[in-house]
Design an enzyme around this catalytic site. Structure first.
Site, PDB file in Angstrom:
ATOM      1  N   ASP A 100      95.384  27.540  88.855  1.00  0.00           N
ATOM      2  CA  ASP A 100      94.632  27.523  90.111  1.00  0.00           C
ATOM      3  C   ASP A 100      95.113  26.348  90.964  1.00  0.00           C
ATOM      4  O   ASP A 100      94.950  25.182  90.581  1.00  0.00           O
ATOM      5  CB  ASP A 100      93.135  27.399  89.816  1.00  0.00           C
TER       6      ASP A 100
ATOM      7  N   THR B 270      95.178  28.418  98.384  1.00  0.00           N
ATOM      8  CA  THR B 270      95.618  27.021  98.498  1.00  0.00           C
ATOM      9  C   THR B 270      97.102  26.871  98.158  1.00  0.00           C
ATOM     10  O   THR B 270      97.824  26.127  98.819  1.00  0.00           O
ATOM     11  CB  THR B 270      94.806  26.115  97.560  1.00  0.00           C
ATOM     12  N   THR B 271      97.555  27.586  97.136  1.00  0.00           N
ATOM     13  CA  THR B 271      98.965  27.488  96.753  1.00  0.00           C
ATOM     14  C   THR B 271      99.863  28.003  97.870  1.00  0.00           C
ATOM     15  O   THR B 271     100.885  27.382  98.197  1.00  0.00           O
ATOM     16  CB  THR B 271      99.225  28.270  95.455  1.00  0.00           C
TER      17      THR B 271
ATOM     18  N   ASP C  19      87.068  31.961  92.564  1.00  0.00           N
ATOM     19  CA  ASP C  19      88.066  32.388  93.558  1.00  0.00           C
ATOM     20  C   ASP C  19      87.863  33.853  93.928  1.00  0.00           C
ATOM     21  O   ASP C  19      87.854  34.222  95.105  1.00  0.00           O
ATOM     22  CB  ASP C  19      89.491  32.184  93.011  1.00  0.00           C
TER      23      ASP C  19
END
Length: 498
Positions: free
Chosen positions: A51, A84-85, A364
């Site tokens: 994550d 986010t990645t 998520d």
């Protein structure tokens, strides 16, 4: 002596290098075939996760440029719960592409102008790719889950996410998650109600299917801060004083509660409850739960559609509730069911460590399903929206004219990094994948993305891979804004401490 030009270049180079280092750290976790990271602190505590938000939160970072990238990722997480990645990888690639633009003689302000325009056009174009989210809520959950530990029970987990979002009316804040070791993911459940990590104050208190009251205070003696002395002539006088000042008062308070719950019920109290009160209420068939955190009391208020009373005198009418003290795993809990839009997910897993990663994956997936539920729009996932937007940007780059169009082309190249990285992490050639995807999109197959199983390309619609529209838009906006902010820094200066 360092001149201003060299100083500016040095500051930008340091910031770009730090941002790229952060991006490279999480790059391999992107996509359904992303790898995990093992993070260990000085005390030997271990977190194993892929994550992006968790990895970035746990990183020990001191460089100010790197911290700006992490702040952008935190914004993405708070707004969209996922992506986010993608945000960090995109920002890292945008900054990396600026190095070649610097070598060609472009000024940072020219690059910023191009990037700002490109981000605006990209967001506008992605809007045109959207479809209704309603038929795809389950697919949105599955897309978020793929590549995480939850994938082993994907069907059950995705159904739980959609059910939880619908029960909570799309409000993520009304979904509570309880993790309990023991069992497997398939044993996880979802229901409309609140689970309290408590038990009834006295063992004899019954299960309640009737009425309930919430009290936002305690039902016991408070410590008297005044230094008061009382002189008593005998033991009888002392006993009478005790009864007058304690028992009789609390019996009256208990009777006031019983008047509101004549046929029994449940009382939820924020602080401690006097034993006299508890015993008196138990005789009247009223169960008591004490020492509730404010978050639990708030959740109960939402579930039961009522406000907690601040004193016994403020008590309003009792509300309908089903209250039961039960065992989940090897722990006792009080389960409260009502008609309000508050949902609880009970997650089961073999060990606490696997449960931690399960909870992160669930949050998520729940977040993106709620986002899609509320915004009503989704786009094809797998990087398809990013790549189609890149093609659109290249076709429009000449509109802005001058050197800024070179920056728009660089922005388009960065957008293609998302599908390229997804393919690379799955073991396929990123360049061949991007070239094949360009041909597909130029041929009208605008939903095509990387085929992580066999290599090449495949339809994201046919594979049921979807992402919320706002997630992709926010990722582009966050990445472009942090990139522009970093490019506008021409010097790093130490400031006086407070």
């Amino acid at each position: 002596m360092v001149n201003n030009g060299e100083q500016q270049q040095t500051a930008q180079s340091l910031n770009i290098r730090a941002a790229k280092a952060i991006a490279d750290t999480v790059r391999t976790t992107l996509g359904p075939a992303g790898m995990d990271k093992m993070m260990v602190d000085g005390g030997g505590n271990v977190i194993v996760t892929n994550d992006g938000a968790t990895i970035l939160q746990e990183l020990d970072v001191s460089h100010p440029g790197a911290k700006m990238i992490i702040e952008a990722a935190n914004t993405q997480e708070s707004m969209c719960y996922d992506g986010t990645t993608s945000t960090v990888v995109l920002a890292g690639q945008l900054l990396s592409n600026t190095e070649s633009l610097f070598e060609k003689g472009l000024h940072p302000n020219v690059i910023c102008k191009g990037y700002r325009q490109a981000a605006q056009w990209a967001v506008e174009h992605i809007q045109s790719l959207s479809e209704s989210a309603k038929p795809h809520l389950k697919h949105v959950a599955q897309t978020s889950i793929t590549g995480k530990s939850l994938e082993s029970a994907m069907e059950h987990v995705s159904e739980l996410c959609v059910k939880a979002a619908e029960l909570a009316g799309g409000d993520f804040e009304r979904i509570r998650v309880l993790c309990q070791p023991g069992g497997g993911l398939e044993d996880s459940t979802c229901f409309s109600g609140v689970v309290l990590h408590k038990e009834f104050m006295l063992p004899a208190m019954p299960t309640v299917q009737g009425k309930a009251l919430l009290i936002n205070t305690g039902l016991s003696n408070k410590k008297n801060e005044d230094n008061v002395q009382v002189s008593l002539g005998s033991a009888a006088e002392y006993q009478q004083y005790q009864q007058t000042t304690t028992r009789d008062i609390w019996v009256k308070k208990a009777e006031a509660i019983i008047e509101r719950l004549p046929e029994g019920g449940a009382v939820f109290v924020r602080d401690h409850v006097n034993e006299v009160v508890a015993a008196t209420l138990a005789k009247a068939g009223i169960s008591v739960v004490q020492r509730l955190p404010e978050s639990d009391l708030t959740a109960l208020g939402l579930l039961l559609n009522t406000a907690a009373a601040h004193t016994i005198e403020d008590l309003g009418d009792a509300v309908d509730a089903d209250v039961e003290c039960t065992t989940i795993g090897d722990m006792k809990y009080v389960v409260v069911k009502g008609k309000g839009e508050v949902t609880t997910l009970i997650l089961r897993g073999a060990t606490k460590q696997t449960l931690d990663e399960t909870e992160r994956g669930f949050e998520d997936a729940l977040g993106v399903v709620c986002l899609a539920y509320n915004t009503l729009e989704v786009v094809p996932g797998g990087g398809a929206a990013y790549l189609n937007s890149a093609i659109n940007l290249r076709s429009r780059a000449a509109e802005i004219g001058g050197r800024a169009q070179m920056a728009i082309d660089a922005f388009a190249d960065a957008l293609e990094t998302i599908p390229a990285t997804i393919a690379e992490n799955a073991g396929h050639d990123p360049l061949d994948t991007v070239l094949a995807l360009r041909n597909e999109h130029l041929s009208g197959n605008i939903d095509y993305g990387p085929d992580i199983e066999d290599g090449g390309t495949t339809s994201m619609k046919d594979a049921d891979v979807w992402e919320p529209l706002n997630l992709v838009k926010q990722a582009i906006q966050s990445a472009s804004e942090v990139t522009i902010s970093i490019l506008r820094i021409d010097d790093i200066i130490g400031k006086r401490g407070e």
